[in-house]
Design a protein around this motif. Structure first.
Motif, PDB file in Angstrom:
ATOM      1  N   ARG A 204      65.373  61.715  61.845  1.00  0.00           N
ATOM      2  CA  ARG A 204      65.270  60.602  60.907  1.00  0.00           C
ATOM      3  C   ARG A 204      64.758  61.099  59.558  1.00  0.00           C
ATOM      4  O   ARG A 204      65.239  60.676  58.501  1.00  0.00           O
ATOM      5  CB  ARG A 204      64.324  59.531  61.464  1.00  0.00           C
TER       6      ARG A 204
ATOM      7  N   ASN B 246      62.161  51.126  57.774  1.00  0.00           N
ATOM      8  CA  ASN B 246      62.984  51.359  58.969  1.00  0.00           C
ATOM      9  C   ASN B 246      64.465  51.244  58.648  1.00  0.00           C
ATOM     10  O   ASN B 246      65.276  50.924  59.512  1.00  0.00           O
ATOM     11  CB  ASN B 246      62.599  50.372  60.077  1.00  0.00           C
TER      12      ASN B 246
ATOM     13  N   GLU C 124      67.112  53.122  60.888  1.00  0.00           N
ATOM     14  CA  GLU C 124      67.370  52.510  62.180  1.00  0.00           C
ATOM     15  C   GLU C 124      68.312  51.321  62.055  1.00  0.00           C
ATOM     16  O   GLU C 124      69.211  51.119  62.882  1.00  0.00           O
ATOM     17  CB  GLU C 124      66.057  52.070  62.838  1.00  0.00           C
TER      18      GLU C 124
END
Length: 231
Positions: free
Chosen positions: A171, A188, A191
């Motif tokens: 990530r 985030n 994601e």
């Protein structure tokens, strides 16, 4: 893909950034050699556009220092059309390609696509993973022969993973290569986009490797071991 443009002509810098962003890249900018050297030395760019005639520190010196420090980022050098000696100096300093001013923006885009593609080990502009085909020249994605519409962020994410197909990408690496330096790296967003992208593709090529990151691989292919996928 994340690029750096180092050009002291503010109008040209703006034009380059606009064209690159429209082509789907995240772009950082610098207007002198010292700032450009610092960014190229500390940030993980996929390619850099570097003008030779820069204030504070010229482009040749910037490039030489990067190469001496072991920086392997592909560099597209901008040169004056009537200065063939600049081109020779640029290549000797470690430039991967050059374009002479004035230039057509499409040529810059094509040369950068080629630099990024070659750095990732790809010979053509079309990247293929199982039923997924991504044409970096046209910015087009096809799954099982059917075109898929993606947002710019979804396309950027898929393009980076496709360029590095078969390798687990963390990530952190995705954030560093998909967004400019002002992006909120604690969000985030990755994601969210992975979830959207997986749904749009509709085929099992995008895997989440728990605790490690994400992997693009043909359906049914087992992920590599962590040791082999580490950077």
């Amino acid at each position: 893909m994340r690029l750096l443009v180092i050009e002291d002509d503010r109008d040209l810098n703006r034009q380059l950034v606009s064209a690159l962003e429209q082509a789907g890249y995240a772009v950082d900018t610098a207007f002198d050699g010292e700032e450009g050297h610092f960014l190229g030395d500390t940030e993980p760019y996929d390619a850099i556009v570097l003008d030779i005639g820069l204030p504070k520190k010229d482009g040749i010196s910037v490039l030489e220092d990067w190469r001496k420090a072991g920086r392997k980022t592909p560099v597209l050098m901008l040169t004056a059309r009537d200065r063939w000696s600049d081109k020779v100096q640029g290549f000797d300093a470690g430039a991967d390609d050059y374009v002479a001013k004035p230039f057509h923006m499409e040529e810059v885009l094509a040369r950068l696509r080629a630099l990024v593609r070659r750095a990732a080990g790809h010979a053509t502009s079309e990247l293929v993973c199982g039923p997924v085909r991504l044409d970096t020249k046209a910015g087009r994605v096809v799954v099982d022969g059917n075109p898929i519409r993606l947002t710019s962020h979804e396309y950027r994410l898929l393009a980076y993973l496709m360029h590095h197909a078969g390798r687990i990408v963390s990530r952190t690496e995705l954030v560093e290569h998909l967004y400019d330096q002002d992006f909120d790296r604690d969000s985030n967003t990755i994601e969210v986009f992975v979830g959207r992208l997986r749904k749009k593709l509709g085929v099992e090529v995008l895997q989440t490797i728990r605790g490690l990151g994400y992997l693009i691989a043909p359906p049914g292919e087992a992920p590599p071991s962590p040791a082999k996928s580490s950077r």
